[in-house]
Design an enzyme around this catalytic site. Structure first.
Site, short mmCIF file in Angstrom:
data_model
loop_
_atom_site.label_atom_id
_atom_site.label_comp_id
_atom_site.label_asym_id
_atom_site.label_seq_id
_atom_site.Cartn_x
_atom_site.Cartn_y
_atom_site.Cartn_z
N GLU A 56 7.64 2.14 -5.19
CA GLU A 56 7.05 1.64 -3.94
C GLU A 56 5.55 1.43 -4.07
O GLU A 56 4.83 1.33 -3.07
CB GLU A 56 7.39 2.61 -2.80
CG GLU A 56 8.89 2.77 -2.57
CD GLU A 56 9.52 1.71 -1.66
OE1 GLU A 56 8.88 1.31 -0.68
OE2 GLU A 56 10.65 1.26 -1.97
N HIS A 111 7.07 7.27 2.79
CA HIS A 111 6.11 7.12 1.68
C HIS A 111 5.14 8.29 1.75
O HIS A 111 4.83 8.77 2.86
CB HIS A 111 5.28 5.83 1.82
CG HIS A 111 6.03 4.57 1.57
ND1 HIS A 111 5.93 3.47 2.39
CD2 HIS A 111 6.88 4.22 0.57
CE1 HIS A 111 6.68 2.48 1.91
NE2 HIS A 111 7.28 2.92 0.82
N CYS A 135 -1.31 1.39 4.93
CA CYS A 135 -0.22 0.53 4.43
C CYS A 135 -0.71 -0.89 4.23
O CYS A 135 -0.20 -1.62 3.39
CB CYS A 135 0.93 0.45 5.43
SG CYS A 135 1.68 2.00 5.83
O1 SUG Z 1 8.77 -0.44 3.91
N1 SUG Z 1 8.46 -1.44 7.27
C1 SUG Z 1 7.83 -1.06 6.02
C2 SUG Z 1 6.59 -0.25 6.29
C3 SUG Z 1 5.80 -0.02 5.05
C4 SUG Z 1 4.67 0.95 5.25
N2 SUG Z 1 3.94 1.10 4.06
C5 SUG Z 1 3.36 2.21 3.62
N3 SUG Z 1 3.65 3.38 4.15
N4 SUG Z 1 2.57 2.14 2.63
C6 SUG Z 1 8.82 -0.27 5.14
O2 SUG Z 1 9.60 0.50 5.69
C7 SUG Z 1 10.04 -2.65 8.66
C8 SUG Z 1 10.53 -4.05 8.79
C9 SUG Z 1 11.41 -4.25 9.99
O3 SUG Z 1 12.13 -3.32 10.39
O4 SUG Z 1 11.38 -5.37 10.56
C10 SUG Z 1 9.42 -2.36 7.30
O5 SUG Z 1 9.78 -2.97 6.32
#
Ligand code: SUG
EC number: 3.5.3.23
Length: 448
Positions: free
Chosen positions: A174, A250, A371
């Site tokens: 990730e 994460h 993020c």
């Molecule tokens: O991978 N949300 C992302 C959020 C990423 C956050 N990044 C970090 N913590 N670095 C994920 O879960 C949600 C998309 C949706 O439900 O429409 C999403 O992909």
């Protein structure tokens, strides 16, 4: 030579929506099916970039991706013209259309893992695009991510790019969301801290019971090998499986580090004392003085951390040596978290100031300030070798806000994703964007 931490923020794409796609990410699941405002989302992100630039930090921008991803739908068997592919997917498999429309590439902390030149065997800055193998809608990001990063950091004398790891759960990666670098100075060798959720091959490591652990130990080790990091310059630690089960998908939802400082929650890791001792010893060998700030669960619970995104903050070093924390508005909305932050900044410690940003559109999908950014430590020569089109300036901010105003909708719901017009709008917008950012042809519709 002077060195910098440059924050490259993901520009939110025109199809930003709430698809409920990320099992294990509490915000994504609880806001599923709400209508979104892509224009507001993009402007909120740009406002943060502008503010950091005006505070004197080096700031860059990372382009969004082509969505809907028609090529991905074709790989799943939908055929015909582009409009027919979208119509057929909408009719027969709406969840697949929703996944192919996600603007999730905005969370560029998941775009790649980056090792600065001071840490790597060949003295170049190394990038490994993350395979994001845990979620289908994110697993389709890395080919375009690689092309965009290649167009931003093109000079092979300074920059080395690695393809994403094998696309299987055993190498789930990730990117920078589970990677932190500690150093005395950005230009000096430091310690790269890789946090994993489970091991794919070694059953001695525990794993969460409810939600998936997205990052494996084996993926982190592979990235460290690809980047040519030395054993002395790497520390691996396991995330506490019980916090993953509480929505910490994460590590950057429960810890953030920068310079010589790790700011973390008491429950974030397994074997915390051993890990802290190793970080201290290894950073000491690089001439650094490792410091940690532990937030006790008696003051801020894991649930508070997940709701407020206290740790998904940007910890920034200021010229006078003090630190600044960039937090989302949700921190102010949580009494315990806000109280904690008041006591932190008034205690005379390293973190002296907190700045609050409204990133609600992204936050509702589980993406906070941290993020939205990919950190790249660069020395002056390397910074000069970056494609200048992606470095934020006042005129670029002006151009990008106008571009958003012109091309983005201010309301998007699931039904709108089936509108073939949306694809055309996105392609028109992105074609113009590649000219603004001087990226060349990076999108499938520009290449094929
Ligand atoms: O991978 N949300 C992302 C959020 C990423 C956050 N990044 C970090 N913590 N670095 C994920 O879960 C949600 C998309 C949706 O439900 O429409 C999403 O992909």
């Amino acid at each position: 030579m002077k060195s910098y931490e440059v924050n490259f923020d993901g520009l939110v794409g025109p199809t930003h929506n709430y698809g409920g796609l990320s099992y294990g990410n509490v915000a994504s699941q609880s806001n599923s099916q709400q209508s979104s405002n892509p224009k507001e989302a993009a402007l909120q992100g740009l406002a943060k970039m502008k503010a950091l630039m005006e505070m004197g930090f080096q700031q860059g921008v990372l382009a969004p991706q082509e969505r809907p991803d028609v090529a991905a739908l074709r790989r799943l068997g939908f055929a015909g013209s582009d409009a027919q592919v979208i119509e057929r997917a909408a009719k027969d498999a709406m969840p697949l259309l929703v996944a192919s429309c996600s603007a999730s590439s905005m969370w560029v902390a998941n775009a790649a893992t980056v090792s600065p030149s001071a840490d790597t065997a060949d003295g170049r800055v190394h990038f490994t695009a993350a395979n994001l193998n845990c979620k289908y809608h994110r697993s389709i990001e890395h080919p375009t991510t690689s092309r965009v990063l290649g167009a931003m950091f093109a000079d092979q004398k300074h920059f080395a790019h690695h393809a994403a790891l094998p696309a299987v759960a055993q190498f789930g990666d990730e990117g920078a969301a589970n990677h932190t670098r500690f150093c005395r100075d950005y230009g000096q060798a430091g310690v790269e801290f890789f946090v994993f959720g489970r091991s794919a091959f070694d059953t001695r490591y525990p794993a969460p019971q409810k939600y998936p652990a997205r990052q494996t130990l084996e993926a982190s080790q592979a990235v460290a090998r690809l980047h040519g990091l030395s054993g002395d310059g790497v520390v691996y630690a396991q995330q506490n499986p019980s916090v993953i089960d509480q929505g910490v998908f994460h590590n950057d939802v429960i810890a953030v580090g920068n310079g010589e400082v790790l700011f973390y929650h008491e429950d974030a890791f397994l074997e915390t004392d051993k890990m802290l001792a190793e970080l201290q010893a290894k950073l000491g060998k690089c001439g650094g003085n490792f410091q940690s700030i532990c937030v006790p669960r008696s003051q801020v619970t894991v649930e508070d951390a997940v709701r407020s995104y206290l740790f998904n903050s940007q910890l920034l070093s200021r010229a006078d040596g003090s630190m600044l924390l960039i937090v989302p508005e949700e921190c102010r909305g949580n009494e315990r978290v806000w109280q904690y932050l008041q006591s932190l900044t008034s205690s005379g410690g390293l973190i002296r100031e907190v700045k609050v940003f409204d990133l609600k559109q992204s936050m509702q999908n589980g993406g906070g300030p941290a993020c939205l950014r990919l950190r790249v430590a660069l020395n002056q020569t390397e910074l000069a070798a970056v494609n200048p089109g992606v470095i934020m300036t006042a005129p670029l901010y002006g151009t990008l806000t106008q571009w958003v105003d012109k091309h983005y909708r201010d309301r998007l719901s699931e039904n709108d994703l089936a509108d073939p017009q949306l694809l055309l709008e996105c392609r028109t917008a992105l074609d113009e964007l590649t000219q603004i950012l001087k990226l060349g042809a990076v999108y499938p519709f520009q290449i094929n």
